[in-house]
Write a protein that holds these residues in place. Structure first.
Motif, PDB file in Angstrom:
ATOM      1  N   ALA A  25     -58.902 -42.056  39.831  1.00 17.59           N
ATOM      2  CA  ALA A  25     -58.522 -41.003  40.831  1.00 17.59           C
ATOM      3  C   ALA A  25     -57.525 -41.510  41.931  1.00 17.59           C
ATOM      4  O   ALA A  25     -56.594 -40.840  42.396  1.00 17.59           O
ATOM      5  CB  ALA A  25     -59.825 -40.203  41.314  1.00 17.59           C
ATOM      6  N   GLY A  26     -57.915 -42.658  42.243  1.00 13.47           N
ATOM      7  CA  GLY A  26     -57.005 -43.264  43.417  1.00 13.47           C
ATOM      8  C   GLY A  26     -55.549 -43.652  42.899  1.00 13.47           C
ATOM      9  O   GLY A  26     -54.720 -43.482  43.658  1.00 13.47           O
ATOM     10  N   VAL A  27     -55.609 -44.657  41.808  1.00 13.87           N
ATOM     11  CA  VAL A  27     -54.379 -44.859  41.338  1.00 13.87           C
ATOM     12  C   VAL A  27     -53.488 -43.656  40.872  1.00 13.87           C
ATOM     13  O   VAL A  27     -52.277 -43.609  41.164  1.00 13.87           O
ATOM     14  CB  VAL A  27     -54.721 -45.725  40.056  1.00 13.87           C
ATOM     15  N   ILE A  28     -53.893 -42.959  40.219  1.00  7.83           N
ATOM     16  CA  ILE A  28     -53.072 -41.676  39.970  1.00  7.83           C
ATOM     17  C   ILE A  28     -52.547 -41.107  41.296  1.00  7.83           C
ATOM     18  O   ILE A  28     -51.527 -40.732  41.303  1.00  7.83           O
ATOM     19  CB  ILE A  28     -53.777 -40.784  38.967  1.00  7.83           C
ATOM     20  N   ALA A  29     -53.344 -40.772  41.988  1.00  5.27           N
ATOM     21  CA  ALA A  29     -52.972 -40.123  43.353  1.00  5.27           C
ATOM     22  C   ALA A  29     -51.775 -40.893  43.917  1.00  5.27           C
ATOM     23  O   ALA A  29     -50.893 -40.325  44.456  1.00  5.27           O
ATOM     24  CB  ALA A  29     -54.173 -39.764  44.065  1.00  5.27           C
ATOM     25  N   HIS A  30     -52.234 -42.004  44.068  1.00  2.54           N
ATOM     26  CA  HIS A  30     -51.133 -42.692  44.645  1.00  2.54           C
ATOM     27  C   HIS A  30     -49.742 -42.940  43.985  1.00  2.54           C
ATOM     28  O   HIS A  30     -48.666 -42.970  44.679  1.00  2.54           O
ATOM     29  CB  HIS A  30     -51.788 -44.603  44.845  1.00  2.54           C
ATOM     30  N   SER A  31     -49.926 -43.136  42.656  1.00  2.04           N
ATOM     31  CA  SER A  31     -48.601 -42.935  41.875  1.00  2.04           C
ATOM     32  C   SER A  31     -47.937 -41.631  41.916  1.00  2.04           C
ATOM     33  O   SER A  31     -46.806 -41.699  42.046  1.00  2.04           O
ATOM     34  CB  SER A  31     -48.945 -43.212  40.366  1.00  2.04           C
ATOM     35  N   GLY A  69     -48.087 -39.506  44.394  1.00  2.00           N
ATOM     36  CA  GLY A  69     -47.525 -39.409  45.802  1.00  2.00           C
ATOM     37  C   GLY A  69     -46.455 -40.224  46.039  1.00  2.00           C
ATOM     38  O   GLY A  69     -45.288 -39.699  46.707  1.00  2.00           O
ATOM     39  N   ALA A  70     -46.314 -41.644  45.518  1.00  2.25           N
ATOM     40  CA  ALA A  70     -45.258 -42.293  45.614  1.00  2.25           C
ATOM     41  C   ALA A  70     -44.009 -41.595  44.910  1.00  2.25           C
ATOM     42  O   ALA A  70     -42.880 -41.635  45.244  1.00  2.25           O
ATOM     43  CB  ALA A  70     -45.510 -43.558  44.857  1.00  2.25           C
ATOM     44  N   ALA A  71     -44.291 -41.393  43.518  1.00  2.00           N
ATOM     45  CA  ALA A  71     -43.022 -40.505  42.856  1.00  2.00           C
ATOM     46  C   ALA A  71     -42.554 -39.290  43.801  1.00  2.00           C
ATOM     47  O   ALA A  71     -41.343 -39.047  43.636  1.00  2.00           O
ATOM     48  CB  ALA A  71     -43.555 -40.357  41.408  1.00  2.00           C
ATOM     49  N   VAL A  72     -43.287 -38.447  44.053  1.00  2.00           N
ATOM     50  CA  VAL A  72     -42.815 -37.346  44.908  1.00  2.00           C
ATOM     51  C   VAL A  72     -41.910 -37.762  46.215  1.00  2.00           C
ATOM     52  O   VAL A  72     -41.084 -37.143  46.619  1.00  2.00           O
ATOM     53  CB  VAL A  72     -44.085 -36.443  45.319  1.00  2.00           C
ATOM     54  N   CYS A 121     -57.927 -33.808  42.803  1.00  2.00           N
ATOM     55  CA  CYS A 121     -58.682 -35.152  42.462  1.00  2.00           C
ATOM     56  C   CYS A 121     -58.488 -35.159  41.040  1.00  2.00           C
ATOM     57  O   CYS A 121     -58.876 -34.484  39.994  1.00  2.00           O
ATOM     58  CB  CYS A 121     -60.141 -35.035  42.631  1.00  2.00           C
ATOM     59  N   PHE A 122     -57.662 -36.612  40.883  1.00  2.00           N
ATOM     60  CA  PHE A 122     -57.147 -36.542  39.482  1.00  2.00           C
ATOM     61  C   PHE A 122     -58.237 -37.192  38.529  1.00  2.00           C
ATOM     62  O   PHE A 122     -58.935 -38.124  39.218  1.00  2.00           O
ATOM     63  CB  PHE A 122     -55.756 -37.368  39.480  1.00  2.00           C
ATOM     64  N   PHE A 123     -58.160 -36.815  37.207  1.00  2.00           N
ATOM     65  CA  PHE A 123     -59.672 -37.347  36.505  1.00  2.00           C
ATOM     66  C   PHE A 123     -58.830 -37.713  34.894  1.00  2.00           C
ATOM     67  O   PHE A 123     -59.942 -38.101  34.347  1.00  2.00           O
ATOM     68  CB  PHE A 123     -60.539 -36.502  36.520  1.00  2.00           C
TER      69      PHE A 123
END
Length: 189
Positions: free
Chosen positions: A68-74, A76-79, A105-107
């Protein structure tokens, strides 16, 4: 219940109630009932030959809280990188409510680069599921629960969920055992 969704079901490493409660506490919301059932019945693996659903586990690559954290960070960085383009980035959301991304919340992750997330507004026991397309712009409504999502994605309605040209997913789940996960993480079983 999941045996009715996946006509070919080979479970992987599953999660127990204690692991699910720990994940819920770490994420600070109750995990949806359909997801809890999935974690106990199916576990870690590839659903519909397309989606890897994160499950509370001792392996970072498949653990719900970690992913959930890794995907959200990725994402966010791409956006943020896309914001530097001549045209500002914007999400094209079914129903035209871009704030759904703020409650994400990415899952899960798709083999095609898409991501699954819950809109964690409300109190459950289920949260709407959304699909963020690989282009990081299109956001499609996936279903009212994980069972609803897979039912829709395995039916002729798949293109509504997966995007134009999306063919129905096969009704199968191929699980990954703890030994396989340990080997892939280069940890002795």
């Amino acid at each position: 219940m999941w045996e009715q969704i996946f006509t070919s079901l080979s479970p992987g490493l599953t999660a127990d109630d204690a692991a699910l409660e720990q994940a819920a506490a770490a994420l600070d919301f109750a995990l949806p009932d359909s997801y809890r059932g999935f974690c106990k019945s199916c576990g870690v693996g590839l659903a519909g030959a397309q989606f890897r659903i994160a499950v509370p586990a001792a392996f970072e690559a498949v653990d719900l809280v970690n992913q959930a954290g890794v995907i959200a960070h990725s994402v966010g960085a791409a956006v943020r990188m896309l914001q530097d383009e001549p045209n500002p980035h914007r999400f094209d959301v079914d129903g035209d409510d871009p704030s759904v991304i703020e409650r994400a919340c990415f899952f899960g992750a798709g083999e095609d680069g898409s991501f699954l997330f819950w809109d964690v507004s409300g109190s459950g026991p289920e949260y709407d599921i959304w699909v963020l397309a690989p282009d990081l712009e299109a956001v499609r409504f996936g279903g009212e629960s994980l069972t609803d999502f897979f039912t829709r994605a395995m039916a002729p309605s798949a293109a509504l969920v997966l995007g134009p040209g999306g063919d129905p997913l096969p009704a199968r789940f191929d699980g990954f055992s703890e030994a396989t996960l340990a080997r892939s993480a280069q940890i002795a079983p």
